[in-house]
Motif scaffolding. Structure first.
Motif, PDB file in Angstrom:
ATOM      1  N   UNK A   1     -38.935  -5.265  23.214  1.00  0.00           N
ATOM      2  CA  UNK A   1     -38.531  -3.866  23.300  1.00  0.00           C
ATOM      3  C   UNK A   1     -37.009  -3.849  23.238  1.00  0.00           C
ATOM      4  N   UNK A   2     -36.511  -4.263  22.054  1.00  0.00           N
ATOM      5  CA  UNK A   2     -35.082  -4.472  21.874  1.00  0.00           C
ATOM      6  C   UNK A   2     -34.631  -3.923  20.525  1.00  0.00           C
ATOM      7  N   UNK A   3     -33.348  -3.569  20.454  1.00  0.00           N
ATOM      8  CA  UNK A   3     -32.771  -3.208  19.174  1.00  0.00           C
ATOM      9  C   UNK A   3     -32.454  -4.496  18.410  1.00  0.00           C
ATOM     10  N   UNK A   4     -32.396  -4.398  17.115  1.00  0.00           N
ATOM     11  CA  UNK A   4     -32.082  -5.545  16.249  1.00  0.00           C
ATOM     12  C   UNK A   4     -32.992  -6.753  16.479  1.00  0.00           C
ATOM     13  N   UNK A   5     -34.291  -6.563  16.428  1.00  0.00           N
ATOM     14  CA  UNK A   5     -35.177  -7.712  16.672  1.00  0.00           C
ATOM     15  C   UNK A   5     -34.988  -8.821  15.636  1.00  0.00           C
ATOM     16  N   UNK A   6     -34.439  -8.489  14.481  1.00  0.00           N
ATOM     17  CA  UNK A   6     -34.208  -9.493  13.431  1.00  0.00           C
ATOM     18  C   UNK A   6     -33.402 -10.678  13.956  1.00  0.00           C
TER      19      UNK A   6
ATOM     20  N   UNK B   1     -37.360  -0.096  15.465  1.00  0.00           N
ATOM     21  CA  UNK B   1     -36.130  -0.852  15.707  1.00  0.00           C
ATOM     22  C   UNK B   1     -35.681  -1.682  14.511  1.00  0.00           C
ATOM     23  N   UNK B   2     -36.346  -1.533  13.389  1.00  0.00           N
ATOM     24  CA  UNK B   2     -35.982  -2.324  12.221  1.00  0.00           C
ATOM     25  C   UNK B   2     -36.131  -1.498  10.952  1.00  0.00           C
ATOM     26  N   UNK B   3     -35.363  -1.848   9.953  1.00  0.00           N
ATOM     27  CA  UNK B   3     -35.475  -1.185   8.655  1.00  0.00           C
ATOM     28  C   UNK B   3     -36.463  -1.881   7.739  1.00  0.00           C
TER      29      UNK B   3
END
Length: 161
Positions: free
Chosen positions: A58-63, A83-85
């Motif tokens: 549950x995070x931003x930028x999981x990449x 959270x991802x594109x």
């Protein structure tokens, strides 16, 4: 994962005796307001158990964190669609690392739009988020029933799950 850290070893022993999986909600304080734990905790626990580690990011930028969590011992990695594109690339990366992949979907997200945009043959499990990301409210959201029915119908129709 919910345990008393001051009694970690005995709690982990009990979990090992009574569970098949450990679920980790990793929260960064950005995508969700709460902060939980991260890589160091999972790295610490992994050598102490053979349980399946189900990691929910549950995070931003999981990449930026797929490989580190896989290396830390995650068996399954679920990330938030919002959270991802490029969710398809994340799914491919997770699977290339030999892990199970999952997508969590916030209740406000239109699952029909997502389904029409993605190649859902890429993943084997899905998890709908039934809690608002701003609270620990425990009320089950009716919209999740709609999402589950939608995925079930479409997965059978397209033979994807």
């Amino acid at each position: 994962m919910s345990l008393h850290y001051d009694n970690f070893n005995s709690e982990l022993k009990e979990i090992n005796e009574n569970a098949d999986w450990l679920h980790f909600d990793v929260m960064d304080g950005h995508y969700v307001n709460n902060i939980s734990f991260g890589l160091p905790v999972i790295r610490c626990i992994r050598p102490k158990t053979d349980l399946f580690f189900d990691v929910h990011l549950m995070i931003t930028n999981p990449e930026q964190f797929i490989k580190p969590f896989a290396d830390a011992g995650a068996d399954s990695i679920t990330f938030h669609y919002e959270c991802t594109n490029d969710p398809a690339s994340l799914i491919k990366e997770i699977k290339a690392l030999g892990k199970k992949a999952g997508i969590a979907i916030h209740p406000d997200t239109d699952v029909e739009k997502i389904f029409s945009k993605q190649n859902w043959n890429l993943y084997k499990n899905d998890m709908d988020m039934t809690l608002k990301r701003i609270t620990y409210a425990l009320a089950f959201l009716e919209i999740i029933c709609k999402a589950i029915l939608f995925f079930n119908f479409n997965s059978q129709k397209k033979k994807i799950l």
